[in-house]
Design a protein around this motif. Sequence first.
Motif, PDB file in Angstrom:
ATOM      1  N   ILE A  23       7.611   7.160   6.261  1.00 38.28           N
ATOM      2  CA  ILE A  23       7.393   7.291   4.302  1.00 38.28           C
ATOM      3  C   ILE A  23       9.100   6.263   3.434  1.00 38.28           C
ATOM      4  CG2 ILE A  23       9.387   8.512   4.907  1.00 38.28           C
ATOM      5  CD1 ILE A  23       8.319  10.534   2.663  1.00 38.28           C
ATOM      6  N   HIS A  24       8.549   5.426   2.655  1.00 44.76           N
ATOM      7  CA  HIS A  24       9.132   5.274   1.991  1.00 44.76           C
ATOM      8  C   HIS A  24      10.843   6.529   1.732  1.00 44.76           C
ATOM      9  CE1 HIS A  24      11.077   2.418  -2.109  1.00 44.76           C
ATOM     10  NE2 HIS A  24       9.739   2.416  -1.259  1.00 44.76           N
ATOM     11  N   PRO A  25      12.217   5.086   2.045  1.00 47.45           N
ATOM     12  CA  PRO A  25      13.381   5.849   1.685  1.00 47.45           C
ATOM     13  C   PRO A  25      13.156   6.965   0.704  1.00 47.45           C
ATOM     14  CG  PRO A  25      13.838   4.035   2.277  1.00 47.45           C
ATOM     15  CD  PRO A  25      11.850   3.835   1.948  1.00 47.45           C
ATOM     16  N   MET A  80       1.000  -1.198  -0.252  1.00 51.05           N
ATOM     17  CA  MET A  80      -0.108  -0.049   0.168  1.00 51.05           C
ATOM     18  C   MET A  80       0.817   1.049   0.260  1.00 51.05           C
ATOM     19  SD  MET A  80      -1.588  -0.117   3.570  1.00 51.05           S
ATOM     20  CE  MET A  80      -0.167   0.105   5.476  1.00 51.05           C
ATOM     21  N   ASN A  81       2.003   0.962   0.076  1.00 49.84           N
ATOM     22  CA  ASN A  81       2.980   2.476   0.823  1.00 49.84           C
ATOM     23  C   ASN A  81       4.495   2.259  -0.534  1.00 49.84           C
ATOM     24  OD1 ASN A  81       0.926   4.119   1.618  1.00 49.84           O
ATOM     25  ND2 ASN A  81       2.449   2.852   4.251  1.00 49.84           N
ATOM     26  N   ILE A  92      -7.227   1.022   7.730  1.00 50.07           N
ATOM     27  CA  ILE A  92      -6.324   2.251   6.912  1.00 50.07           C
ATOM     28  C   ILE A  92      -6.344   2.161   5.967  1.00 50.07           C
ATOM     29  CG2 ILE A  92      -3.727   2.814   6.574  1.00 50.07           C
ATOM     30  CD1 ILE A  92      -3.509   0.979   9.063  1.00 50.07           C
ATOM     31  N   LEU A  93      -6.703   0.996   4.892  1.00 42.93           N
ATOM     32  CA  LEU A  93      -6.670   1.455   3.665  1.00 42.93           C
ATOM     33  C   LEU A  93      -8.070   2.317   3.109  1.00 42.93           C
ATOM     34  CD1 LEU A  93      -5.818  -2.244   2.158  1.00 42.93           C
ATOM     35  CD2 LEU A  93      -4.100   0.216   1.998  1.00 42.93           C
ATOM     36  N   THR A 112       1.195   7.574   4.711  1.00 45.74           N
ATOM     37  CA  THR A 112       2.739   7.519   3.563  1.00 45.74           C
ATOM     38  C   THR A 112       3.507   8.675   3.124  1.00 45.74           C
ATOM     39  OG1 THR A 112       0.978   6.861   2.045  1.00 45.74           O
ATOM     40  CG2 THR A 112       2.452   7.891   0.859  1.00 45.74           C
ATOM     41  N   HIS A 113       3.004   9.907   3.956  1.00 45.62           N
ATOM     42  CA  HIS A 113       4.582  11.012   3.884  1.00 45.62           C
ATOM     43  C   HIS A 113       4.485  10.775   4.964  1.00 45.62           C
ATOM     44  CE1 HIS A 113       2.971  12.202  -0.380  1.00 45.62           C
ATOM     45  NE2 HIS A 113       1.916  12.069   0.063  1.00 45.62           N
ATOM     46  N   SER A 114       4.288   9.819   6.651  1.00 44.10           N
ATOM     47  CA  SER A 114       4.716  10.220   7.833  1.00 44.10           C
ATOM     48  C   SER A 114       5.892  10.738   8.196  1.00 44.10           C
ATOM     49  CB  SER A 114       4.354   9.584   8.515  1.00 44.10           C
ATOM     50  OG  SER A 114       4.762   9.812   9.669  1.00 44.10           O
TER      51      SER A 114
END
Length: 246
Positions: free
Chosen positions: A104-106, A22-23, A87-88, A98-100
Motif C-alpha cells: 500500500i502507498h504510505p 499503477m499504485n 497484474i494490470l 493497492t490495499h495490501s
Amino acid sequence: MYAHAPPVPPPKPPGNQDVSRMNTPASGQLPRPPPPLPEAMAGGSDATGSLATAQGNIAQFQATADPGDQWLPKFLEDKSKQDLADILSDPTLLSALTHSPQTIHPSLRASHDALQAALAENMERAAQLLDLEARLTHQRSAAQAQLLSTHALERQWRAKQAEMDHALAPFAPASLYQRLARGVTEQEGVCYALEESFLEGEGDGALATEREAGDWVRRYREAKKLYYLRQERKERWDEGRVGGWR
C-alpha cells in the motif's frame, strides 16, 4: 546454434500509463483528508482518547510526504514486464495489491488509519447516544407519570373546591345580603301585624286591660327595634359601609 526469439512485448496498460505508476497517486492529487472530528463529549475519557488518536492519524496523514511518480512497491520491483502486464490486466489482483499492507502507498495507509479512527469515534459516539436515548426515555416516562398524577390531583382539587363552595354558599356575601333583605321585609310584616291587632282589639268591643296594653307595647317596641336594626344594617350594606364584603 539456435537464436532465441525475443520475448513478446507485454501489452500496453490502459491509458498508456507507466507500470511504475499503477499504485502511485498522481502528484498533487493525494486523497483528501477526512474533515476534523467534533469535540468529544464532556466527561468521556474514552471518547477523548479516541479523538486524540484520530487527530494524530490525520496529522500523520497530512504530514506524509509524496514519494514521487517513480514509486513502486518493493514487492513488484523484481517482477518481469509480463508479470506486471498480467497484474494490470486483472482488476481484482490490482485492487488487492493497492490495499495490501505490504504494497500500500504510505499516503493511502495514513488515509485508512484516519478513516478507521473516525469510524471508531463514530461508533463510540453512537453508543453514547444510545445510552443517552435510554436515559431520556426513562426520564420522559417518569415525567409523563408525574404529569398524569398532577392532572388527577387537579381533578380531585376541583371536586373538593366544588364541595367547599356548596357548603359555604349560605355564608357567601350574596346569600347573606338576601337573608338580611328578607329579614327586613319579614320584620316589617311583624310590626304591621302587631299594629293591626292593636287597632282591631279582641273583636267584641271590650277594652284591653292595662296589663295587656303594656304587654303589647313591650312586644311592639322589641319588634320595631329589631326592624330598625335590620334596616340600618341593610342601608349600610347598600352604601358600601360593611367591611370585608365589598
